[in-house]
Design a protein around this motif. Structure first.
Motif, PDB file in Angstrom:
ATOM      1  N   ASN A   1     -23.398 -30.509  21.676  1.00  0.00           N
ATOM      2  CA  ASN A   1     -22.368 -29.577  22.145  1.00  0.00           C
ATOM      3  C   ASN A   1     -21.794 -30.066  23.477  1.00  0.00           C
ATOM      4  O   ASN A   1     -22.460 -30.016  24.504  1.00  0.00           O
ATOM      5  CB  ASN A   1     -22.980 -28.187  22.306  1.00  0.00           C
ATOM      6  CG  ASN A   1     -21.933 -27.129  22.537  1.00  0.00           C
ATOM      7  OD1 ASN A   1     -20.790 -27.420  22.877  1.00  0.00           O
ATOM      8  ND2 ASN A   1     -22.322 -25.875  22.368  1.00  0.00           N
TER       9      ASN A   1
ATOM     10  N   ILE B   1     -12.462 -26.227  10.364  1.00  0.00           N
ATOM     11  CA  ILE B   1     -13.630 -25.829  11.145  1.00  0.00           C
ATOM     12  C   ILE B   1     -14.812 -26.719  10.777  1.00  0.00           C
ATOM     13  O   ILE B   1     -15.044 -26.999   9.603  1.00  0.00           O
ATOM     14  CB  ILE B   1     -14.000 -24.356  10.860  1.00  0.00           C
ATOM     15  CG1 ILE B   1     -12.840 -23.426  11.201  1.00  0.00           C
ATOM     16  CG2 ILE B   1     -15.256 -23.952  11.624  1.00  0.00           C
ATOM     17  CD1 ILE B   1     -12.447 -23.416  12.653  1.00  0.00           C
TER      18      ILE B   1
ATOM     19  N   VAL C   1     -11.586 -27.571  14.857  1.00  0.00           N
ATOM     20  CA  VAL C   1     -12.355 -26.771  15.815  1.00  0.00           C
ATOM     21  C   VAL C   1     -13.832 -26.964  15.495  1.00  0.00           C
ATOM     22  O   VAL C   1     -14.246 -26.806  14.347  1.00  0.00           O
ATOM     23  CB  VAL C   1     -11.979 -25.272  15.724  1.00  0.00           C
ATOM     24  CG1 VAL C   1     -12.851 -24.435  16.648  1.00  0.00           C
ATOM     25  CG2 VAL C   1     -10.507 -25.070  16.037  1.00  0.00           C
ATOM     26  N   ILE C   2     -14.609 -27.320  16.508  1.00  0.00           N
ATOM     27  CA  ILE C   2     -16.051 -27.491  16.335  1.00  0.00           C
ATOM     28  C   ILE C   2     -16.732 -26.298  16.978  1.00  0.00           C
ATOM     29  O   ILE C   2     -16.600 -26.071  18.178  1.00  0.00           O
ATOM     30  CB  ILE C   2     -16.533 -28.814  16.965  1.00  0.00           C
ATOM     31  CG1 ILE C   2     -15.810 -29.978  16.312  1.00  0.00           C
ATOM     32  CG2 ILE C   2     -18.040 -28.958  16.829  1.00  0.00           C
ATOM     33  CD1 ILE C   2     -16.060 -31.306  16.957  1.00  0.00           C
ATOM     34  N   TRP C   3     -17.441 -25.542  16.159  1.00  0.00           N
ATOM     35  CA  TRP C   3     -18.067 -24.305  16.607  1.00  0.00           C
ATOM     36  C   TRP C   3     -19.573 -24.366  16.474  1.00  0.00           C
ATOM     37  O   TRP C   3     -20.122 -25.086  15.640  1.00  0.00           O
ATOM     38  CB  TRP C   3     -17.584 -23.137  15.754  1.00  0.00           C
ATOM     39  CG  TRP C   3     -16.401 -22.418  16.291  1.00  0.00           C
ATOM     40  CD1 TRP C   3     -15.968 -22.378  17.573  1.00  0.00           C
ATOM     41  CD2 TRP C   3     -15.493 -21.610  15.538  1.00  0.00           C
ATOM     42  NE1 TRP C   3     -14.849 -21.593  17.671  1.00  0.00           N
ATOM     43  CE2 TRP C   3     -14.538 -21.118  16.445  1.00  0.00           C
ATOM     44  CE3 TRP C   3     -15.398 -21.273  14.206  1.00  0.00           C
ATOM     45  CZ2 TRP C   3     -13.505 -20.282  16.052  1.00  0.00           C
ATOM     46  CZ3 TRP C   3     -14.373 -20.437  13.819  1.00  0.00           C
ATOM     47  CH2 TRP C   3     -13.440 -19.957  14.734  1.00  0.00           C
ATOM     48  N   ASP C   4     -20.227 -23.521  17.279  1.00  0.00           N
ATOM     49  CA  ASP C   4     -21.650 -23.316  17.088  1.00  0.00           C
ATOM     50  C   ASP C   4     -21.819 -22.285  15.967  1.00  0.00           C
ATOM     51  O   ASP C   4     -20.849 -21.851  15.366  1.00  0.00           O
ATOM     52  CB  ASP C   4     -22.328 -22.880  18.382  1.00  0.00           C
ATOM     53  CG  ASP C   4     -21.741 -21.595  18.951  1.00  0.00           C
ATOM     54  OD1 ASP C   4     -21.028 -20.872  18.230  1.00  0.00           O
ATOM     55  OD2 ASP C   4     -22.014 -21.296  20.124  1.00  0.00           O
TER      56      ASP C   4
ATOM     57  N   HIS D   1     -18.107 -16.445  14.452  1.00  0.00           N
ATOM     58  CA  HIS D   1     -17.354 -17.610  13.993  1.00  0.00           C
ATOM     59  C   HIS D   1     -17.388 -17.743  12.473  1.00  0.00           C
ATOM     60  O   HIS D   1     -16.539 -18.391  11.884  1.00  0.00           O
ATOM     61  CB  HIS D   1     -17.911 -18.895  14.608  1.00  0.00           C
ATOM     62  CG  HIS D   1     -17.771 -18.946  16.091  1.00  0.00           C
ATOM     63  ND1 HIS D   1     -18.560 -19.766  16.872  1.00  0.00           N
ATOM     64  CD2 HIS D   1     -16.948 -18.292  16.942  1.00  0.00           C
ATOM     65  CE1 HIS D   1     -18.225 -19.608  18.139  1.00  0.00           C
ATOM     66  NE2 HIS D   1     -17.258 -18.717  18.208  1.00  0.00           N
ATOM     67  N   ARG D   2     -18.385 -17.137  11.870  1.00  0.00           N
ATOM     68  CA  ARG D   2     -18.546 -17.236  10.417  1.00  0.00           C
ATOM     69  C   ARG D   2     -18.142 -15.956   9.706  1.00  0.00           C
ATOM     70  O   ARG D   2     -18.413 -15.792   8.519  1.00  0.00           O
ATOM     71  CB  ARG D   2     -20.009 -17.568  10.092  1.00  0.00           C
ATOM     72  CG  ARG D   2     -20.439 -18.916  10.626  1.00  0.00           C
ATOM     73  CD  ARG D   2     -21.907 -19.201  10.345  1.00  0.00           C
ATOM     74  NE  ARG D   2     -22.749 -18.464  11.281  1.00  0.00           N
ATOM     75  CZ  ARG D   2     -23.725 -17.630  10.937  1.00  0.00           C
ATOM     76  NH1 ARG D   2     -24.007 -17.437   9.684  1.00  0.00           N
ATOM     77  NH2 ARG D   2     -24.433 -17.004  11.856  1.00  0.00           N
TER      78      ARG D   2
ATOM     79  N   MET E   1      -7.189 -17.738  17.855  1.00  0.00           N
ATOM     80  CA  MET E   1      -6.835 -18.801  16.955  1.00  0.00           C
ATOM     81  C   MET E   1      -5.330 -18.818  16.707  1.00  0.00           C
ATOM     82  O   MET E   1      -4.744 -19.891  16.617  1.00  0.00           O
ATOM     83  CB  MET E   1      -7.584 -18.632  15.625  1.00  0.00           C
ATOM     84  CG  MET E   1      -9.090 -18.752  15.702  1.00  0.00           C
ATOM     85  SD  MET E   1      -9.681 -20.360  16.222  1.00  0.00           S
ATOM     86  CE  MET E   1      -9.309 -21.323  14.809  1.00  0.00           C
TER      87      MET E   1
ATOM     88  N   PHE F   1     -19.011 -26.907  11.871  1.00  0.00           N
ATOM     89  CA  PHE F   1     -20.068 -26.199  12.582  1.00  0.00           C
ATOM     90  C   PHE F   1     -21.128 -27.176  13.063  1.00  0.00           C
ATOM     91  O   PHE F   1     -21.499 -28.107  12.336  1.00  0.00           O
ATOM     92  CB  PHE F   1     -20.725 -25.146  11.680  1.00  0.00           C
ATOM     93  CG  PHE F   1     -19.843 -23.961  11.415  1.00  0.00           C
ATOM     94  CD1 PHE F   1     -19.734 -22.951  12.348  1.00  0.00           C
ATOM     95  CD2 PHE F   1     -19.106 -23.876  10.253  1.00  0.00           C
ATOM     96  CE1 PHE F   1     -18.917 -21.860  12.121  1.00  0.00           C
ATOM     97  CE2 PHE F   1     -18.291 -22.790  10.007  1.00  0.00           C
ATOM     98  CZ  PHE F   1     -18.191 -21.784  10.938  1.00  0.00           C
TER      99      PHE F   1
END
Length: 104
Positions: free
Chosen positions: A51, A40, A14-17, A22-23, A1, A42
């Protein structure tokens, strides 16, 4: 990052699963220290249809590597990596993955 922030030097989403890393508290503390420079979002749990990376993998399997028969795993690895690098240079492929995921 940190490298991404230094490279882009502009606000970023940022698009995260939902991966646990990530958390993590470490990630959250770092992001909080940036005063909103990196935001962020999710994806919902188990949402491969949202995705864009899933569509990139589908393109790789169905187009870039279709009918490819490597002699060994190392050859497959090198070829797949080269094809993904070539996709980075083709904005139409990346945009199509985002559009397919209905995130564009």
């Amino acid at each position: 990052m940190k490298a991404l922030k230094a490279h882009l030097r502009q606000p970023l989403l940022v698009i995260w699963d939902g991966l646990k890393a990530h958390r993590s508290r470490l990630v959250r503390e770092y992001l909080d220290s940036l005063n909103g420079h990196i935001q962020i979002a999710f994806l919902p749990p188990y949402s491969p249809d949202l995705n864009p990376v899933e569509y990139l993998w589908a393109w790789l399997k169905r187009h870039a590597l279709a009918n490819y028969c490597p002699n060994n795993l190392a050859e497959l690895h090198a070829t797949a990596r080269d094809k993904l690098r070539s996709a980075q240079k083709r904005p139409s492929i990346i945009a199509a993955c985002w559009k397919q995921a209905t995130l564009w």
